[in-house]
Design an enzyme around this catalytic site. Structure first.
Site, PDB file in Angstrom:
ATOM      1  N   THR A 144      28.671  40.078 155.932  1.00 32.77           N
ATOM      2  CA  THR A 144      27.418  40.030 156.688  1.00 32.77           C
ATOM      3  C   THR A 144      26.322  39.594 155.727  1.00 32.77           C
ATOM      4  O   THR A 144      26.221  40.116 154.616  1.00 32.77           O
ATOM      5  CB  THR A 144      27.079  41.400 157.295  1.00 32.77           C
ATOM      6  OG1 THR A 144      28.101  41.772 158.223  1.00 32.77           O
ATOM      7  CG2 THR A 144      25.744  41.368 158.016  1.00 32.77           C
ATOM      8  N   LEU A 198      25.145  46.323 153.709  1.00 40.36           N
ATOM      9  CA  LEU A 198      25.645  45.307 154.625  1.00 40.36           C
ATOM     10  C   LEU A 198      27.115  45.084 154.298  1.00 40.36           C
ATOM     11  O   LEU A 198      27.515  45.170 153.135  1.00 40.36           O
ATOM     12  CB  LEU A 198      24.877  43.985 154.457  1.00 40.36           C
ATOM     13  CG  LEU A 198      23.382  43.993 154.799  1.00 40.36           C
ATOM     14  CD1 LEU A 198      22.762  42.639 154.455  1.00 40.36           C
ATOM     15  CD2 LEU A 198      23.159  44.311 156.267  1.00 40.36           C
ATOM     16  N   ASP A 199      27.917  44.786 155.311  1.00 40.22           N
ATOM     17  CA  ASP A 199      29.324  44.499 155.061  1.00 40.22           C
ATOM     18  C   ASP A 199      29.456  43.279 154.148  1.00 40.22           C
ATOM     19  O   ASP A 199      28.547  42.444 154.065  1.00 40.22           O
ATOM     20  CB  ASP A 199      30.057  44.230 156.373  1.00 40.22           C
ATOM     21  CG  ASP A 199      30.055  45.432 157.302  1.00 40.22           C
ATOM     22  OD1 ASP A 199      29.933  46.567 156.788  1.00 40.22           O
ATOM     23  OD2 ASP A 199      30.173  45.239 158.522  1.00 40.22           O
ATOM     24  N   LYS A 200      30.598  43.160 153.507  1.00 36.94           N
ATOM     25  CA  LYS A 200      30.845  42.081 152.547  1.00 36.94           C
ATOM     26  C   LYS A 200      30.456  40.715 153.096  1.00 36.94           C
ATOM     27  O   LYS A 200      29.809  39.919 152.415  1.00 36.94           O
ATOM     28  CB  LYS A 200      32.322  42.085 152.146  1.00 36.94           C
ATOM     29  CG  LYS A 200      32.719  40.935 151.227  1.00 36.94           C
ATOM     30  CD  LYS A 200      34.213  40.942 150.949  1.00 36.94           C
ATOM     31  CE  LYS A 200      34.619  39.744 150.119  1.00 36.94           C
ATOM     32  NZ  LYS A 200      36.090  39.686 149.888  1.00 36.94           N
ATOM     33  N   ARG A 255      29.369  45.456 164.942  1.00 39.98           N
ATOM     34  CA  ARG A 255      30.690  44.878 165.201  1.00 39.98           C
ATOM     35  C   ARG A 255      31.505  45.765 166.146  1.00 39.98           C
ATOM     36  O   ARG A 255      32.153  45.277 167.075  1.00 39.98           O
ATOM     37  CB  ARG A 255      31.416  44.675 163.874  1.00 39.98           C
ATOM     38  CG  ARG A 255      30.691  43.713 162.940  1.00 39.98           C
ATOM     39  CD  ARG A 255      31.180  43.826 161.507  1.00 39.98           C
ATOM     40  NE  ARG A 255      32.587  43.444 161.397  1.00 39.98           N
ATOM     41  CZ  ARG A 255      33.312  43.628 160.295  1.00 39.98           C
ATOM     42  NH1 ARG A 255      32.764  44.215 159.227  1.00 39.98           N
ATOM     43  NH2 ARG A 255      34.572  43.249 160.262  1.00 39.98           N
TER      44      ARG A 255
END
EC number: 5.4.99.23
Length: 326
Positions: free
Chosen positions: A142, A138-140, A237
């Site tokens: 998210t 997961l992105d930082k 995104r």
């Protein structure tokens, strides 16, 4: 310093018809299928005394297999006492609910302080699993659910499940703009041609599919439920920005604050303070990599998204008579 690996075994009769890389992954469970595939391609595998460099080649059973390979020493990461919100754990997997401001894997600009460092502290044996058992990211900023493998066999099977699209991941998000209906974005994604830390829809990119449906309408925003078929970097995104509905708060793909006309100070303040993409991994469903049992977990949206949705809902109720699409 490289570690020498020398392995020998006989293919079981029960493995008749399996791919060579699949059979070897079962025979040598301490090594991931991806690593074994690399060894085959690098001509490190002998089958009945002959080099074999085709991972897809079928085995018949009874073959004598020898592997003579090397493993380059991986970068050593430090265990760090970083709290983990553990939703589920057994002998094979851990499911965590990741908070914002936490990178999953060390990299440029984030040498430590990551989920990987936390896992090494929480469960030291996971150091023997490639990438500390991390199979997806997961992105930082998210938040939400991630599954981690505690053993090599579990990791191998989870990776295979991801590749076969057998793991279901659903997200909640708040997008900019009024969306009239759900749909699917089926557009390939690759690195941005000039901004190397960004991703972009590009015809030469890797296939990427995102399904979305509407959960709730606000005046100029839409609450969404999304499901991934693929797992490209920044996929949701990028796809939402591509259809001109970037996620609220997204600093990279155009999610700057856009309060509606006549919005309250509370609405404007909450929107301006929301400094991350409004995206949360809310549901994870998979077949357990060892038992095969179907399992499912849910994680409610975090407080910052709760507050964001509450002010948008209050604004909508206050200005409902002014909305022209009702």
């Amino acid at each position: 310093m490289a570690q020498r690996v020398q392995l020998t075994a006989t293919v079981s009769e029960n493995q008749l018809g399996q791919r060579l890389d699949q059979a070897l992954a079962e025979m040598f469970p301490d090594y991931s299928r991806s690593r074994i595939k690399e060894w085959i391609l690098d001509q490190r595998v002998l089958v009945n005394g002959k080099l074999c460099d085709k991972p897809k080649e079928k085995v018949l059973g009874g073959e004598q297999v020898a592997i003579n390979a090397e493993i380059e020493e991986e970068a050593r990461f430090e265990p760090q006492d970083i709290p983990l919100d553990i939703v589920y754990e057994d002998e094979d997997i851990i499911v965590i609910n990741k908070p914002r401001d936490l990178v999953v894997h060390p990299g440029a600009g984030n040498p430590d302080g990551t989920v990987l460092n936390a896992l090494l502290h929480y469960y030291p044996p996971i150091a023997d699993v490639p990438r500390a058992g991390i199979v997806h990211r997961l992105d930082k900023d998210t938040t939400g659910l991630m599954v981690v493998a505690k053993t090599v066999p579990a990791q191998t099977r989870l990776v295979e499940s991801l590749q076969r699209r057998e793991i279901t991941r659903e997200y909640e998000a708040v997008a900019i703009g009024h969306m009239t209906a759900g749909g699917t974005v089926d557009e390939p994604i690759s690195r941005h041609p000039t901004k190397r830390t960004h991703m972009a829809v590009h015809p030469m990119g890797k296939p990427a599919v995102t399904h979305y449906r509407i959960m709730e309408h606000f005046r100029v925003h839409t609450r969404l439920r999304l499901r991934l078929e693929t797992g490209r970097t920044h996929q949701i995104r990028v796809h939402m920005a591509h259809i001109t509905h970037p996620l609220v708060g997204d600093p990279v793909y155009g999610g700057r604050p856009r309060p509606p006309k006549g919005a309250s100070e509370a609405f404007i303040s909450t929107l301006r303070k929301f400094d991350r993409q409004a995206l949360h991994a809310t549901m994870l469903r998979l077949y357990h990599p060892i038992s095969g049992i179907e399992m499912e977990w849910h994680a409610p949206i975090p407080q910052d998204m709760v507050e964001l949705i509450e002010v948008m809902r209050a604004d909508f109720e206050e200005h409902k008579d002014e909305v022209d699409w009702l």
